[in-house]
Scaffold this active site. Structure first.
Site, mmCIF file in Angstrom:
data_model
loop_
_atom_site.group_PDB
_atom_site.id
_atom_site.type_symbol
_atom_site.label_atom_id
_atom_site.label_comp_id
_atom_site.label_asym_id
_atom_site.label_seq_id
_atom_site.Cartn_x
_atom_site.Cartn_y
_atom_site.Cartn_z
ATOM 1 N N THR A 1 64.153 -30.308 10.691
ATOM 2 C CA THR A 1 63.049 -31.254 10.556
ATOM 3 C C THR A 1 63.343 -32.338 9.526
ATOM 4 O O THR A 1 62.561 -33.268 9.360
ATOM 5 C CB THR A 1 61.752 -30.512 10.169
ATOM 6 O OG1 THR A 1 62.051 -29.600 9.108
ATOM 7 C CG2 THR A 1 61.209 -29.721 11.345
ATOM 8 N N HIS B 1 67.242 -27.959 2.023
ATOM 9 C CA HIS B 1 66.828 -27.838 0.634
ATOM 10 C C HIS B 1 67.215 -26.428 0.179
ATOM 11 O O HIS B 1 67.682 -25.606 0.976
ATOM 12 C CB HIS B 1 65.338 -28.125 0.450
ATOM 13 C CG HIS B 1 64.421 -27.324 1.324
ATOM 14 N ND1 HIS B 1 64.182 -25.975 1.125
ATOM 15 C CD2 HIS B 1 63.682 -27.674 2.416
ATOM 16 C CE1 HIS B 1 63.345 -25.533 2.038
ATOM 17 N NE2 HIS B 1 63.021 -26.539 2.847
ATOM 18 N N HIS C 1 66.596 -23.143 2.072
ATOM 19 C CA HIS C 1 67.423 -22.770 3.219
ATOM 20 C C HIS C 1 68.638 -21.931 2.805
ATOM 21 O O HIS C 1 69.238 -21.254 3.647
ATOM 22 C CB HIS C 1 67.955 -24.017 3.934
ATOM 23 C CG HIS C 1 66.899 -24.800 4.664
ATOM 24 N ND1 HIS C 1 66.549 -26.079 4.313
ATOM 25 C CD2 HIS C 1 66.127 -24.479 5.727
ATOM 26 C CE1 HIS C 1 65.597 -26.519 5.132
ATOM 27 N NE2 HIS C 1 65.325 -25.569 5.994
ATOM 28 N N LYS D 1 52.450 -21.009 8.025
ATOM 29 C CA LYS D 1 51.979 -22.384 7.917
ATOM 30 C C LYS D 1 50.552 -22.495 8.438
ATOM 31 O O LYS D 1 50.146 -21.757 9.315
ATOM 32 C CB LYS D 1 52.900 -23.328 8.708
ATOM 33 C CG LYS D 1 54.330 -23.299 8.186
ATOM 34 C CD LYS D 1 55.227 -24.216 8.967
ATOM 35 C CE LYS D 1 56.656 -24.141 8.417
ATOM 36 N NZ LYS D 1 57.290 -22.869 8.687
ATOM 37 N N ARG E 1 53.355 -28.794 13.030
ATOM 38 C CA ARG E 1 54.408 -29.669 12.554
ATOM 39 C C ARG E 1 54.480 -30.921 13.432
ATOM 40 O O ARG E 1 54.168 -30.876 14.616
ATOM 41 C CB ARG E 1 55.728 -28.891 12.652
ATOM 42 C CG ARG E 1 56.887 -29.552 11.987
ATOM 43 C CD ARG E 1 58.077 -28.620 12.040
ATOM 44 N NE ARG E 1 58.006 -27.594 11.013
ATOM 45 C CZ ARG E 1 58.804 -26.557 10.960
ATOM 46 N NH1 ARG E 1 59.709 -26.384 11.886
ATOM 47 N NH2 ARG E 1 58.696 -25.673 10.008
ATOM 48 N N GLN F 1 61.832 -18.833 20.559
ATOM 49 C CA GLN F 1 62.777 -18.241 19.611
ATOM 50 C C GLN F 1 63.336 -16.932 20.161
ATOM 51 O O GLN F 1 64.518 -16.633 19.992
ATOM 52 C CB GLN F 1 62.121 -17.997 18.245
ATOM 53 C CG GLN F 1 63.141 -17.483 17.219
ATOM 54 C CD GLN F 1 62.583 -17.428 15.815
ATOM 55 O OE1 GLN F 1 61.771 -18.255 15.420
ATOM 56 N NE2 GLN F 1 63.036 -16.449 15.033
ATOM 57 N N ASP G 1 59.040 -13.434 6.780
ATOM 58 C CA ASP G 1 57.980 -13.992 7.623
ATOM 59 C C ASP G 1 58.442 -14.203 9.065
ATOM 60 O O ASP G 1 57.640 -14.528 9.937
ATOM 61 C CB ASP G 1 57.471 -15.315 7.038
ATOM 62 C CG ASP G 1 58.548 -16.387 6.952
ATOM 63 O OD1 ASP G 1 59.752 -16.034 6.935
ATOM 64 O OD2 ASP G 1 58.197 -17.585 6.898
ATOM 65 N N LYS H 1 55.958 -21.868 -6.393
ATOM 66 C CA LYS H 1 56.833 -21.790 -5.226
ATOM 67 C C LYS H 1 58.281 -22.093 -5.603
ATOM 68 O O LYS H 1 58.567 -23.045 -6.318
ATOM 69 C CB LYS H 1 56.359 -22.769 -4.152
ATOM 70 C CG LYS H 1 57.072 -22.589 -2.826
ATOM 71 C CD LYS H 1 56.411 -23.380 -1.710
ATOM 72 C CE LYS H 1 57.110 -23.132 -0.385
ATOM 73 N NZ LYS H 1 56.499 -23.901 0.714
ATOM 74 N N LYS I 1 60.597 -25.848 -5.488
ATOM 75 C CA LYS I 1 59.728 -27.029 -5.574
ATOM 76 C C LYS I 1 59.606 -27.455 -7.040
ATOM 77 O O LYS I 1 59.531 -26.623 -7.932
ATOM 78 C CB LYS I 1 58.329 -26.704 -5.040
ATOM 79 C CG LYS I 1 58.278 -26.524 -3.530
ATOM 80 C CD LYS I 1 57.869 -27.800 -2.853
ATOM 81 C CE LYS I 1 57.591 -27.552 -1.370
ATOM 82 N NZ LYS I 1 57.235 -28.770 -0.668
ATOM 83 N N THR I 2 59.584 -28.760 -7.245
ATOM 84 C CA THR I 2 59.296 -29.299 -8.569
ATOM 85 C C THR I 2 58.125 -30.255 -8.416
ATOM 86 O O THR I 2 57.609 -30.443 -7.316
ATOM 87 C CB THR I 2 60.509 -30.076 -9.129
ATOM 88 O OG1 THR I 2 60.754 -31.211 -8.283
ATOM 89 C CG2 THR I 2 61.755 -29.190 -9.167
#
Length: 434
Positions: free
Chosen positions: A40, A45, A48, A82, A86, A178, A199, A234, A237-238
């Site tokens: 996506t 990041h 992954h 989620k 998306r 999937q 998940d 999380k 993340k920043t």
């Protein structure tokens, strides 16, 4: 002697759940396993990297890793974990993302290994694009009951009374798509194992169910825990968003600083998951770290290893120079040696002001430069500037200013920047516009 894959993951704390029979399968033959990544964005990041590291350990244990980019599933969106659907991506965007992501994964997996365990990258769009709707519901959909699909936690959550969003039919079918990916790789590449975050268990087991029902085959699942930071925030993340592997999205300096600034509570977990160092070496680093936590031995070890792997040794050297500029006793030469991107990354967020080159050339002395010319951003008055210069509290480009009446003869960093330091911690970046 090859590593035992399951034992390797277990001591690293990277197994959440696995189906019975996985170890027997891996002991019997060189096996193939895949991890799915939805393309996506045109970069991975650090979230992954957990799945990528599972594949790396799998390859190091002598097996064949397969990265599945979800060109088709990326067009739908995975409902797991989620609350919203998306955005759908077009094919040219997906293909661009695919090429970018493969280049990053090559820093972790060997796509040119001698022997049969060379890594492979596939895109499920390539086999899903020719399916008609009728063909899919006839050949795939009829084998999985709605009762089975509704029992999945990802579906239950989205259909619960607490969820105001609900779920479209498109997303409801995600687990079928999937699941079919697993069936396809089972048939085409003898792939018998799918791995992912905890998940993903429901989606993965839909695939093993398809393989059992449609092909009377046996396949397996292994999931890893979702990473959570000790403070409850999380992972990855920043305040400014994700930590990306693409240097244009997250500079190597910021990438390095993310790991360097990780808490001691998180580091034993992080270094086991993201480092390729062995058990003895990690335990020795932990012992050294515990004896002198202020030296941040674990943080430095992981920050250096990952910055080199994701970027380069040169990028690490630049990040180390940049760190010393901000936190150590660096020199003017070191400041001049870092590139513009790193300089801007280091001083992002500090007060900045722009002056014209002609005005700079016509400024009478350094005091005028630090007050009037820079619009009183650095010093509100000439008097304050003179007072701090006299007290030895002002540096320009890492050189202490000794004379408040000195002429303005400054060498520009990267041809257009001047770095002013007021006291120990206050920095100001001046851009000189021509």
């Amino acid at each position: 002697m090859q590593k035992n894959f399951i034992e390797e993951l277990q001591w690293r704390g990277m197994i959440y759940d696995m189906m019975p029979g996985v170890e027997k399968q891996l002991a019997e033959e060189m096996s193939s396993a895949y991890v799915g990544i939805d393309p996506t964005a045109d970069s991975l990041h650090i979230g992954h990297l957990v799945g990528v590291m599972m594949l790396k350990h799998f390859q190091d244990a002598g097996h064949r890793p397969i990265v599945l980019l979800g060109g088709a599933t990326g067009m739908i969106g995975d409902p797991s974990g989620k609350s919203k659907e998306r955005n759908l991506l077009d094919e040219p965007t997906l293909r661009h993302n695919e090429a970018s992501i493969k280049a990053q994964i090559q820093n972790f997996l060997d796509f040119d290994a001698k022997g049969e365990n060379s890594a492979q990258l596939v895109n499920n769009y390539d086999w899903m694009k020719d399916f008609s709707f009728l063909g899919f519901i006839r050949d795939v959909g009829k084998h999985i009951t709605v009762n089975y699909m509704m029992a999945k936690d990802s579906v239950k959550t989205r259909l619960s009374a607490e969820s105001s969003e609900g779920m479209s039919f498109t997303e409801f079918t995600y687990q079928l798509v999937q699941g079919y990916d697993f069936l396809h790789l089972f048939r085409e590449k003898n792939c018998k194992l799918q791995m992912g975050g905890s998940d993903q268990w429901g989606n993965i087991t839909t695939g093993t169910e398809m393989i059992r029902k449609i092909d009377q085959g046996e396949a397996f699942a292994v999931t890893c825990p979702l990473i959570k930071k000790a403070d409850g925030t999380k992972f990855g993340k920043t305040e400014s968003g994700n930590i990306w592997l693409d240097p244009k999205k997250t500079s190597p300096y910021k990438f390095y600083q993310f790991w360097l600034n990780a808490s001691d509570e998180d580091m034993s977990n992080f270094i086991r998951i993201f480092s390729t160092k062995g058990k003895e070496e990690i335990e020795a680093l932990e012992k050294e770290h515990n004896e002198a936590p202020h030296l941040r031995v674990l943080q430095k070890a992981l920050a250096e290893e990952l910055t080199v792997r994701v970027h380069s040794q040169e990028a690490l050297d630049m990040a180390l120079k940049a760190s010393s500029i901000l936190f150590g006793k660096s020199t003017t030469e070191e400041l001049q040696s870092i590139d513009e991107d790193t300089l801007l990354s280091v001083f992002e967020g500090v007060p900045q002001v722009t002056v014209n080159k002609s005005d700079l050339d016509n400024t009478e002395n350094i005091t005028d430069f630090l007050s009037e010319l820079t619009q009183e951003v650095i010093f509100p008055s000439k008097g304050e500037a003179r007072k701090m210069i006299k007290g030895g509290g002002v540096s320009i480009n890492k050189e202490k200013v000794m004379d408040a009446n000195a002429a303005v003869e400054l060498s520009l960093l990267q041809g257009k920047y001047i770095l002013v330091q007021r006291g120990k911690k206050n920095y100001y970046l001046v851009t000189v516009a021509s």
